[in-house]
Motif scaffolding. Structure first.
Motif, PDB file in Angstrom:
ATOM      1  N   SER B  38      -4.584  -9.681  -4.139  1.00  0.00           N
ATOM      2  CA  SER B  38      -4.815  -8.432  -4.852  1.00  0.00           C
ATOM      3  C   SER B  38      -5.505  -7.412  -3.950  1.00  0.00           C
ATOM      4  O   SER B  38      -6.409  -7.752  -3.198  1.00  0.00           O
ATOM      5  CB  SER B  38      -5.683  -8.716  -6.077  1.00  0.00           C
ATOM      6  OG  SER B  38      -5.778  -7.559  -6.850  1.00  0.00           O
ATOM      7  N   GLY B  39      -5.030  -6.189  -4.005  1.00  0.00           N
ATOM      8  CA  GLY B  39      -5.662  -5.114  -3.245  1.00  0.00           C
ATOM      9  C   GLY B  39      -5.198  -5.002  -1.812  1.00  0.00           C
ATOM     10  O   GLY B  39      -5.723  -4.198  -1.053  1.00  0.00           O
ATOM     11  N   LYS B  42       0.276  -3.896  -1.508  1.00  0.00           N
ATOM     12  CA  LYS B  42       1.690  -4.095  -1.853  1.00  0.00           C
ATOM     13  C   LYS B  42       2.215  -2.960  -2.718  1.00  0.00           C
ATOM     14  O   LYS B  42       3.259  -2.361  -2.429  1.00  0.00           O
ATOM     15  CB  LYS B  42       1.882  -5.404  -2.632  1.00  0.00           C
ATOM     16  CG  LYS B  42       1.221  -6.607  -2.030  1.00  0.00           C
ATOM     17  CD  LYS B  42       1.383  -7.833  -2.905  1.00  0.00           C
ATOM     18  CE  LYS B  42       0.653  -7.771  -4.229  1.00  0.00           C
ATOM     19  NZ  LYS B  42      -0.784  -8.012  -4.167  1.00  0.00           N
ATOM     20  N   SER B  43       1.489  -2.690  -3.800  1.00  0.00           N
ATOM     21  CA  SER B  43       1.963  -1.649  -4.715  1.00  0.00           C
ATOM     22  C   SER B  43       2.005  -0.313  -4.000  1.00  0.00           C
ATOM     23  O   SER B  43       2.944   0.462  -4.172  1.00  0.00           O
ATOM     24  CB  SER B  43       1.036  -1.531  -5.918  1.00  0.00           C
ATOM     25  OG  SER B  43       1.037  -2.724  -6.633  1.00  0.00           O
ATOM     26  N   THR B  44       1.003  -0.049  -3.212  1.00  0.00           N
ATOM     27  CA  THR B  44       0.964   1.218  -2.496  1.00  0.00           C
ATOM     28  C   THR B  44       2.212   1.377  -1.642  1.00  0.00           C
ATOM     29  O   THR B  44       2.871   2.417  -1.651  1.00  0.00           O
ATOM     30  CB  THR B  44      -0.297   1.275  -1.622  1.00  0.00           C
ATOM     31  OG1 THR B  44      -1.425   1.022  -2.446  1.00  0.00           O
ATOM     32  CG2 THR B  44      -0.435   2.628  -0.956  1.00  0.00           C
TER      33      THR B  44
END
Ligand SMILES: Nc1ncnc2c1ncn2[C@@H]1O[C@H](COP(=O)(O)OP(=O)(O)OP(=O)(O)O)[C@@H](O)[C@H]1O
Ligand SMILES: [Mg+2]
Lengths: 280, 348, 306
Positions: B38-39, B42-44
């Motif tokens: 998490s953090g 990836k999403s970015t």
């Protein structure tokens, strides 16, 4: 504290609420019944909770003494324009402040919020001068423009912004991927989902405009142009005494339609208000 | 369908850097999974490919075009969001046809595409419902339907299954994979679930702290992790890692000596890695004390104490060992991973 | 690994995504911003400018007088009474309004049949035209009106409500409270309903009685709402005009002449626009000050903010 109440407690609560209701309900009742009493019965003792004689001619007299239909129309169309205008302007601004990144947005929002501290009572003198200069005295422009852009619309913008902040961003991102530009996202996605907040804004704004009193008496001078609140105070006899039954008939006609709309739509009404983002 | 190329991508929020130079080549039609804790960004990264985040540095190309400054709608991508992001005020059919509608498709064409997608995903009976009338799995399918109707060049998924229960997740995993095999569209899929990554990907990109740790086919990553991070991240239960020295006599970890494959060079500061299933029980071997036995049915997971280290072994047999008992472990010498303890890099 | 430096720098288009978005943002707020500047901020500047002038429309004079209007303000013998009336009105209104609203909200939060009907009725005055509502009350409060009639039935001689100083002020306050308390009531009710039920259950397990639950759980949790509504109510109370104009015309004497009414008289009845503007500035300062103070107080009175 929603615990189940004992029957005795219930009776006590109902009793308390019924007593408390009197000052909320009785005036409306008194207005209705007194508006159809002949003038001689109006101050009868003991007071008649139901008219002992009916005199419906008061309603006709309202229209004889004042251009009341015209005044009704004035109030109605002004309130409609103010409500519509405010909904458009404040939902757009509220949306931008909540959702669009642009330089100085926070500073500008603060400036806009200043409007809440400056009710039109504060600026009524220069507003009068400005509208005088623009030749808009004794027109309806001041009553339309000032609320659409002044403190009431700032409040509306604040309400809309609070609402849009809570709307999931993913929805708008999905819309962007689906090919919508900013305006279409606002119009087709954000706004349809903002109905509760828009409802609250509409109610507040409508009531504000409908109740305006200081502005009309400052800006308007001819009876043809008067709005309802102003017209209601004009039913006096030659000596300046109030013609109570006629005045109450006019008041009834002013109050009842909005009251009926409220009763029919009270669920949306109350829920809309509860959605103003003032819940903390 | 198009290849996607990320060249030296960096991203900062204000002055905080979150991505430090990402290079990934995604071939036409490939299914690439981005995994990482998490953090890690990836999403970015995915959102930058979509055009929902701006690019601080580097170039993103889809097909032959550099798309850095293009709006999402001009990139010819479709995205499936974690919370589905279905428009609550529109029916399933309208939701699915929405993007076509705004690209000027005619009514007949929209209906045809929506029906085609609905048939693939089994959504036909649900077309007139509103999202609130659907179950989680159905919403997930609608979100996918919305993505496929447009026949985009690239599919982007951001943890699409994380809101589903475990069983449904397995089902949908299969469906997404099947969809990819059927349509062959280049896909970038973000997850932090390494099982999803292993089962779905043609190629996995392991990210950590805004950097790419390793790129490779799932089994390559499993069999030859390039560093300690990947070794620990891929595989469940995680690979056992024991710090110590590589010597000519074996791997020395405190008073325990572990066997090494032949031909490894000595190192003073190393980590010995062995996956739980590559340990077996033998009459002779490294002595270890059983701490906890967890029968799983198909296999048995045992937590053991090895000197001052704790290791986990997974055995096909049903063991009757009791805690406190001493057993002998035999590591599979062909499956030993050696890492440099300071850099984390692979040694063998 | 490709090095960023060896890729040739592409020319970025002028309309990047950020710029387009910023342009959209400005376009969206433009009407509001232009409106605020034209109809609020510019007039506020003008008010200040006017307040530095002696300006009588009837005599057609407009002279710069510096702080003379402000000195006049300090010397104005009527002003202390006006400020007192305003203070009494606002304080009475806020206290009555907030406590009644809270009481009603708690009552409406009970599990009772037909509670919606009560909610509707308590709220109904909010939607009744303000002047209509005030006229009815004015009618009721006449010396020979309905209220004294009803009082007489039970053998009480009522006062001439609107012509006696204390009762006139009480009347003005009470009429306004009944008109608008429904709004705060609804906001409080929404806040009450937002308090998680588990908290009450936990408190009950801990042995807290009804009253203690209210003090220790309900009040802290709805305090943000209380603060916001109190700000709105106070600022609203300073703007009261129609009620005064219809019920008492500021009388008897000047006992119900609140600041806005006084301002109106000075500017639009006596045509002292300069002095009227000075009073406007005073009104603005008071509104701003009260809002600021309440906002600052939020740390102390708001136990909880999300
Ligand atoms: N808008 C933002 N402003 C500042 N920092 C951000 C913003 N969005 C993300 N970050 C930071 O960027 C880093 C990467 O975030 P990102 O959402 O890409 O992580 P992720 O890998 O998707 O994690 P997860 O698995 O939890 O979804 C995080 O450290 C996060 O705090
Ligand atoms: Mg993420």
């Amino acid at each position: 504290m929603k615990t189940d109440l004992s029957p005795r407690m219930k009776v006590a609560l109902y009793g308390l609420m019924c007593v408390l209701l009197i000052p909320f309900v009785f005036p409306t009742w008194w207005m209705l019944t007194s508006s159809v009493k002949p003038i001689s019965d109006i101050f009868a003792f003991p007071p008649d909770l139901w008219p002992r004689r009916f005199d419906f001619s008061t309603y006709a007299r309202v229209f004889e003494l004042q251009p009341f239909a015209r005044q009704y129309w004035n109030s109605a169309y002004i309130a409609a324009l103010v409500t519509g205008g405010t909904m458009i302007i404040s939902s757009m601004a509220g949306y931008a402040f909540a959702r669009i990144k642009f330089p100085f947005s926070n500073a500008i929002f603060m400036v806009v919020l200043l409007g809440l501290l400056i009710p039109s009572e504060v600026t009524i003198v220069p507003l009068f001068q400005m509208f005088l200069k623009w030749g808009m005295i004794n027109t309806h422009w001041p009553l339309i423009l000032v609320p659409i852009f002044g403190a009431p619309s700032v409040f509306a913008t604040f309400v809309m912004r609070q609402f849009f902040i809570a709307l999931p961003v993913e929805l708008e991102e999905a819309a962007r991927v689906d090919g919508l530009g900013r305006f279409k996202i606002f119009w087709l996605i954000a706004l349809p989902l903002a109905k509760p907040a828009l409802g609250a804004v509409a109610i507040f704004t409508f009531l504000h405009s409908w109740n305006l009193y200081l502005e009309p008496i400052v800006f308007l001078s001819s009876t043809q142009m008067f709005t309802l609140p102003q017209a209601l105070t004009q039913f006096t006899d030659a000596y300046g005494g109030a013609m109570w039954n006629i005045q109450l008939a006019a008041a009834t006609m002013t109050a009842i339609p909005v009251l009926l709309v409220f009763i029919v739509a009270q669920k949306q009404f109350v829920e809309g208000l509860a959605h103003t983002g003032l819940k903390g | 369908m198009a290849p996607v190329t990320l060249k030296s991508i960096t991203k900062s929020y204000g002055t905080t850097p979150v991505l430090h130079g990402i290079d990934i080549d995604i071939a036409d039609g490939e299914f690439v999974v981005l995994v990482g804790p998490s953090g890690c960004g990836k999403s970015t990264l995915l959102r930058m490919i979509a055009g929902l985040e701006t690019v601080t540095g580097g170039d993103i190309s889809i097909g032959a075009r550099v798309v850095n400054d293009l709006e999402p709608k001009d990139r010819d991508i479709a995205m499936v969001f974690q919370n589905y992001a279905l428009y609550p005020h529109m029916t399933v059919a309208t939701n699915m046809g929405f993007s076509l509608e705004h690209r000027g498709a005619g009514k007949a064409e929209i209906a045809e595409r929506v029906n085609w997608a609905a048939d693939i995903l089994g959504l036909r009976p649900l077309l007139d419902r509103y999202p609130r009338q659907l179950s989680g799995g159905q919403r997930q399918r609608v979100a996918m339907g919305r993505a496929i109707v447009r026949n985009p060049q690239v599919f982007l998924f951001d943890e699409p299954l994380s809101n589903l229960d475990a069983k449904l997740r397995v089902v949908m995993r299969g469906e997404i994979k099947g969809l990819h095999q059927r349509l062959g569209v280049t896909t970038v899929y973000v997850t932090h679930d390494q099982v999803e990554a292993m089962t779905m990907a043609d190629k996995i990109v392991v990210m950590n702290g805004g950097r790419v740790e390793q790129v490779g086919a799932p089994l390559d990553l499993y069999d030859r992790p390039a560093n300690l991070f990947v070794a620990g991240f891929i595989g469940s239960p995680a690979m056992n890692a024991i710090a110590g020295r590589i010597t000519a006599d074996g791997f020395m970890a405190g008073d325990v000596t572990l066997p090494l494959p032949p031909g490894v060079s000595r190192a003073d500061n190393a980590v010995y890695g062995i996956r739980p299933e590559h340990l077996s029980l033998a009459a002779a071997g490294v002595p270890a004390i059983v701490k906890l036995v967890e029968p799983m049915g198909s296999e048995t997971q045992v937590t053991l104490t090895l000197g001052e280290h704790t290791v986990i072994g997974v055995f096909r047999e049903r063991l009757k060992s009791q805690p406190g008992e001493t057993v002998h472990l035999q590591p599979d010498l062909t499956a030993i991973h050696l890492f440099d303890a300071t850099t984390g890099g692979r040694l063998n | 690994m490709t090095i960023a430096a060896d890729t040739p720098r592409r020319k970025r288009p002028f309309w990047t995504i950020e710029r387009r978005d910023a342009a959209a943002g400005y376009a969206f707020i433009a009407p509001q911003l232009i409106g605020i500047v034209t109809f609020v901020l510019f007039p506020l500047g003008l008010v200040f400018y006017y307040s530095l002038h002696e300006w009588n429309v009837l005599a057609n004079t407009f002279n710069y007088v510096g702080a003379a209007n402000y000195q006049m303000l300090l010397a104005d013998k009527a002003l202390p009474q006006v400020l007192l009336s305003s203070a009494v009105f606002s304080a009475g209104l806020v206290v009555l309004n907030m406590s009644l609203a809270l009481l009603l909200a708690v009552l409406l939060d009970q599990k009772l049949k037909g509670i919606t009907l009560f909610r509707t009725l308590f709220f109904s005055p909010v939607v009744v035209s303000l002047v209509a509502w005030t006229i009815v009350w004015s009618f009721l409060l006449q010396n020979n009106g309905g209220i004294n009639g009803l009082l007489q039935l039970i053998g009480v001689e009522g006062p001439n409500w609107l012509r006696t100083p204390t009762t006139a002020m009480i009347s003005v306050i009470v009429v306004q409270v009944f008109k608008n308390v429904g709004l705060n009531m609804i906001l409080f009710l929404a806040a009450l309903q937002g308090v998680p039920r588990e908290l009450y259950e936990a408190a009950r397990v801990d042995g807290a009685g009804r009253f203690k639950q209210f003090r220790r759980i309900t009040l802290p949790l709805i305090s943000p709402t209380i603060l916001l509504t109190s700000i709105i109510t106070i600022v609203g109370s300073l703007q009261v005009f129609a009620q005064i104009a219809v019920l008492t015309q500021g009388g008897p004497g000047m006992t119900t002449t609140v600041l806005v009414y006084y301002l109106y008289q000075q500017a639009f009845q006596f045509h002292f626009f300069g002095y009227g503007s000075t009073l406007s500035i005073l009104l603005f300062v008071i509104v701003a000050l009260l809002t600021f103070v309440q906002w600052q107080m939020r740390k102390r009175i708001v136990f909880y903010e999300n």
